[in-house]
Design an enzyme around this catalytic site. Structure first.
Site, PDB file in Angstrom:
ATOM      1  N   LEU A 177       0.868  -1.171   0.000  1.00 12.93           N
ATOM      2  CA  LEU A 177       0.000   0.000   0.000  1.00 12.93           C
ATOM      3  C   LEU A 177       0.907   1.223   0.000  1.00 12.93           C
ATOM      4  O   LEU A 177       1.873   1.287   0.762  1.00 12.93           O
ATOM      5  CB  LEU A 177      -0.920   0.024   1.226  1.00 12.93           C
ATOM      6  CG  LEU A 177      -2.111  -0.947   1.228  1.00 12.93           C
ATOM      7  CD1 LEU A 177      -2.838  -0.885   2.569  1.00 12.93           C
ATOM      8  CD2 LEU A 177      -3.075  -0.633   0.096  1.00 12.93           C
ATOM      9  N   ASP A 178       0.596   2.202  -0.863  1.00 20.44           N
ATOM     10  CA  ASP A 178       1.412   3.404  -0.954  1.00 20.44           C
ATOM     11  C   ASP A 178       1.360   4.201   0.349  1.00 20.44           C
ATOM     12  O   ASP A 178       0.489   3.991   1.200  1.00 20.44           O
ATOM     13  CB  ASP A 178       0.929   4.291  -2.100  1.00 20.44           C
ATOM     14  CG  ASP A 178       1.110   3.627  -3.452  1.00 20.44           C
ATOM     15  OD1 ASP A 178       1.965   2.730  -3.564  1.00 20.44           O
ATOM     16  OD2 ASP A 178       0.383   4.004  -4.388  1.00 20.44           O
ATOM     17  N   LYS A 179       2.276   5.153   0.473  1.00 19.39           N
ATOM     18  CA  LYS A 179       2.338   6.002   1.673  1.00 19.39           C
ATOM     19  C   LYS A 179       1.031   6.745   1.902  1.00 19.39           C
ATOM     20  O   LYS A 179       0.609   6.946   3.040  1.00 19.39           O
ATOM     21  CB  LYS A 179       3.496   6.984   1.531  1.00 19.39           C
ATOM     22  CG  LYS A 179       3.818   7.770   2.788  1.00 19.39           C
ATOM     23  CD  LYS A 179       5.082   8.596   2.608  1.00 19.39           C
ATOM     24  CE  LYS A 179       5.455   9.301   3.904  1.00 19.39           C
ATOM     25  NZ  LYS A 179       6.722  10.074   3.768  1.00 19.39           N
TER      26      LYS A 179
END
Length: 243
Positions: A101-103
């Site tokens: 999951l991206d930041k």
């Protein structure tokens, strides 16, 4: 040869973090080979029968941890702030994330010690569904739904059919994917002239994020583990013909 520490065994069996299971042990609620053991560092003989509060435990080979990833954390060991900092009490050295999951994304992030399970959950051949809540800059409608069903061209290749369901406020929607390409949801909406403002993963296969608070992690229950293996055609044992 010495066995494995009792607190580590219990954590792998899904009873909680190392700190939580150590508390159970000190309270005298754990038996090894029929005897109460109050030392979390007790070395458990291989194959020894275990009981917690009088209930026999089924030995499980792997550990699977579900994390509610908050915004601002990265799925990385080398960059920070790292999601591994949120897995206190679990053997982080042995755990690998199932996808990323991206930041600026949040929600369900699964970690496992089982490499074969990880492979099957992330390989598009097995088409494990991932469900997301998405907040968008502009409302979505029937044409967007049709485009998601038919597939959207990314890097010269169409995406697999995806489900797009607008909510009561059509700037919010649920999206179900059966693959995990780089920044896929953001790029699919970008191709439709829209922009993702918020992205949250709600489910992975049979696993649901539920009411787990942001930043908290827990081991999978025995029932969740069985459902997860079943979803990718595994019975919990590594097939000899697959690496």
């Amino acid at each position: 040869m010495k066995g494995e520490r009792l607190d580590k065994v219990l954590a792998r069996l899904g009873l909680g973090s190392r700190k939580e299971v150590a508390r159970l042990v000190r309270q005298g609620k754990v038996r090894v080979l029929g005897q109460v053991v109050k030392d979390p560092g007790f070395r458990v003989p291989e194959g020894a029968a275990l009981e917690v509060e009088g209930r026999p435990l089924e030995v499980r080979r792997h550990l699977h941890v579900l994390l509610h990833k908050p915004l601002g954390f990265v799925t990385s060991r080398t960059e920070g702030p790292s999601v591994y900092a949120l897995l206190q009490g679990f053997p982080t050295r042995d755990l690998s994330p199932v996808g990323r999951l991206d930041k600026d994304a949040e929600g369900l992030l699964l970690f496992t010690t089982d490499g074969l399970l990880l492979h099957r959950l992330t390989h598009p051949r097995h088409k494990v569904a991932k469900r997301y809540l998405v907040h968008l800059e502009r409302p979505v409608g029937p044409k967007d739904q049709e485009a998601f069903r038919e597939g959207i061209l990314l890097d010269g290749k169409k995406t697999l059919p995806a489900e797009l369901t607008p909510l009561e406020d059509p700037t919010w929607a649920e999206v179900v994917l059966k693959e995990g390409r780089f920044h896929q949801i953001k790029r699919m909406f970008r191709a439709r002239g829209n922009r993702v403002l918020r992205l949250k993963r709600l489910a992975l296969g049979p696993l649901e994020l539920g009411d787990l608070p942001p930043g908290k992690a827990r081991p999978l229950t025995e029932a969740e583990e069985k459902a997860l293996y079943a979803a990718v055609g595994l019975g919990g044992e590594d097939p000899e013909d697959e690496v």
